[in-house]
Each structure stands twice: as C-alpha cells, then as structure tokens.
Scaffold this active site. Structure first.
Site, PDB file in Angstrom:
ATOM      1  N   SER A   1       0.842  -1.194   0.000  1.00 19.27           N
ATOM      2  CA  SER A   1       0.000   0.000   0.000  1.00 19.27           C
ATOM      3  C   SER A   1       0.883   1.253   0.000  1.00 19.27           C
ATOM      4  O   SER A   1       1.694   1.425  -0.901  1.00 19.27           O
ATOM      5  CB  SER A   1      -0.959  -0.040   1.189  1.00 19.27           C
ATOM      6  OG  SER A   1      -1.999   0.889   1.042  1.00 19.27           O
TER       7      SER A   1
ATOM      8  N   ASP B   1      -9.544  -5.333  -4.905  1.00 18.30           N
ATOM      9  CA  ASP B   1      -8.864  -4.174  -4.343  1.00 18.30           C
ATOM     10  C   ASP B   1      -9.381  -2.912  -5.025  1.00 18.30           C
ATOM     11  O   ASP B   1      -9.250  -2.771  -6.247  1.00 18.30           O
ATOM     12  CB  ASP B   1      -7.353  -4.310  -4.556  1.00 18.30           C
ATOM     13  CG  ASP B   1      -6.559  -3.159  -3.957  1.00 18.30           C
ATOM     14  OD1 ASP B   1      -7.180  -2.242  -3.379  1.00 18.30           O
ATOM     15  OD2 ASP B   1      -5.324  -3.191  -4.072  1.00 18.30           O
TER      16      ASP B   1
ATOM     17  N   HIS C   1      -7.621  -5.426  -0.809  1.00 20.84           N
ATOM     18  CA  HIS C   1      -6.508  -4.630  -0.313  1.00 20.84           C
ATOM     19  C   HIS C   1      -6.102  -5.090   1.090  1.00 20.84           C
ATOM     20  O   HIS C   1      -6.944  -5.420   1.911  1.00 20.84           O
ATOM     21  CB  HIS C   1      -6.936  -3.157  -0.263  1.00 20.84           C
ATOM     22  CG  HIS C   1      -5.796  -2.192  -0.201  1.00 20.84           C
ATOM     23  ND1 HIS C   1      -5.027  -1.863  -1.300  1.00 20.84           N
ATOM     24  CD2 HIS C   1      -5.292  -1.480   0.835  1.00 20.84           C
ATOM     25  CE1 HIS C   1      -4.106  -0.982  -0.946  1.00 20.84           C
ATOM     26  NE2 HIS C   1      -4.244  -0.732   0.335  1.00 20.84           N
TER      27      HIS C   1
END
Length: 289
Positions: free
Chosen positions: A148, A231, A261
């Site tokens: 991320s 995601d 995610h």
C-alpha cells in the site's frame, strides 16, 4: 460566514483525535488477525536505530555472511501502521531466502507530512549499506518491498536510487501500491492524502509522491507487482506495471481472485496471503541469489 481562528483550531484538534482513535482501532483489529503473525522461529528479531528511526531487523539464526538485504516498508496511508503489522511476512522472507529484512518505523503524517516518510526510507537504505558488515549482509544485493503506502515508498526509493546512480537495488516488490495521488480523495480514504500532503494537494504531482508521474521509468530494477481482484486501488498497480513494461523494465504481476486490499498483512483470514508470500519469496530468490 468566515470561520473564526478558534473554530479552525477546534476542527484541527478534532481531526487529530479522530486520527489517533483510528490508529488505535486499526492496531487492535490487526492483532486479532495475527493468527499466523508470530515471528518465524528461524529468525532473530533485533531492534536497531538509524538515527531517530526505529528499525525492526530480522536476521536468520543460521550462521552466514554476505546475506542479501530486503528493506520492507509497512502500509497505512502514511498516517498509521508500524513494522510489526507485517512481521509474519518479514520473518518468513528472512528465513526462507536467508536475507536480513529491515523494517523501519518511518515518521507518520500529519505530525510529519511529506517528505518525512520518503527521507526516512532513504536514510534506512543508507544505514543498511553502512552497517552491512555488522548485519552479516552484502550491501550490493538489496531489494525494496512495501505494501500500500509502503509500496509507494518502495517505488519512490527505486526511482531515487536510479537517479542518484545507486545500483544496489536489484528488485522491487510493490504490493497494491498507490502510485498516483492526484485527485485521490474520498470518504473511504480517511483523509490520508490531506494528512500527508496538505489540503491543496498540489504536491501530488511530484514523482516522489506519485511515482507513476515520473518523467521516465527506464533503467529501474525488475519488479513484482501484486494486486487483488477486489482491491479498490487495483488500477494503480496495473497502471504502474504497464508503465514499467513500456519502459522496458522486467515486470511480473500477480492478482489473486479472492482477495482485497491489505490481504498480505492478514494471514489469519486471507488464504491468498500465503500464496502471495510464495510469489515474493520466489522473486527475491531469483533477484538476490
């Protein structure tokens, strides 16, 4: 009607209180999902410091020298998170490829907005090279990894190393990275861009914020890009992989179907996390020897 200074200040205080509450809640939730989150028994974990940056250093127990180095940057939207949240992944990478994995607690926004996190991660690279002998590591074999926001930082580090003539980075593992912050807003993001860059968002155009906007992606190290079918930021990883390929960079993409995610930091609830880890280990073995 014009807001008074007191009203503006109160709103800022409220935002900080909300952010701290969110940090505490996310940390509690993470702990609940660490079913397989204990440190790998084949690894010794040390705490070290690169200046004022706390480091979590994973070193295989088996005696060896000349180990590769993996710099692992945690996610959390530049506003929360810690190296502990990915400890299961860092420990298993260290054990399975015999690498020293260095995971920093870089400074967080909004207390420390951009470019604090970027500068901290670069300082950790410099620290790892300078202390390679003490770590039993080879400073010429380094990979960067992040998930991320940490994936963004890893991509930025690879770009900066190329621009500064630093050829030690042999691979980059970008796990659902955020690569273009221009226009990235929304209630589901918790105000992370505003916390990181300020309210006007003009800094989002910088390549060290949005690596997709770099002038060139040529000459970067090979990349493993991981995303997930569900995601909401999936397009970021896909666009960056395309940009790297177009520039002639060797790229491998992995996109598990039943994942979203943050799945690689949730080994207790996401079966895809172990498959993703296998992909990472295979890539790093190939790139680092």
């Amino acid at each position: 009607m014009t807001k008074t200074a007191a009203e503006v200040q109160d709103r800022g205080v409220d935002a900080m209180v909300e952010l701290r509450q969110r940090r505490a809640a996310l940390l509690a939730n993470r702990r609940l999902t660490w079913v397989f989150g204990t440190d790998d028994p084949g690894v010794v974990v040390h705490e070290a410091w690169a200046g004022e940056i706390r480091l979590r250093v994973h070193i295989p127990r088996a005696l060896a020298s000349g180990r590769p180095i993996v710099l692992a940057f945690h996610g959390g939207g530049w506003c929360w998170g810690s190296p502990e949240q990915s400890r299961w992944m860092a420990g298993r990478i260290a054990a399975r490829i015999g690498a020293v994995v260095v995971a920093p607690a870089y400074r967080l926004a909004p207390e420390h907005p951009y470019p604090a996190a970027v500068e901290d991660c670069w300082s950790v690279l410099t620290w790892a090279v300078a202390n390679a002998d003490d770590l039993g590591a080879d400073p010429a074999r380094i990979a960067v990894l992040g998930d991320s926001a940490g994936g963004t930082l890893a991509a930025v580090l690879a770009l900066r190393a190329r621009d500064e003539g630093e050829s030690r980075i042999r691979g980059q593992v970008l796990i659902y990275p955020l690569v273009d912050l221009v226009g990235l807003r929304g209630p589901g993001l918790g105000g992370i861009v505003e916390h990181y860059l300020g309210k006007d968002g003009s800094l989002a155009e910088e390549w060290s914020v949005s690596p997709l906007r770099a002038t060139s992606h040529e000459g970067l190290p090979p990349a493993l890009v991981l995303t997930a079918r569900f995601d909401p930021m999936r397009s970021h990883a896909e666009r960056y992989a395309t940009a790297l390929r177009t520039a002639g960079v060797e790229v491998t993409v992995h996109c598990p179907r039943l994942a979203t995610h943050a799945y690689l930091t949730l080994p207790g609830i996401s079966p895809a996390s172990r498959g993703g880890l296998d992909r990472i280990v295979g890539f790093l073995r190939e790139r680092l020897g």
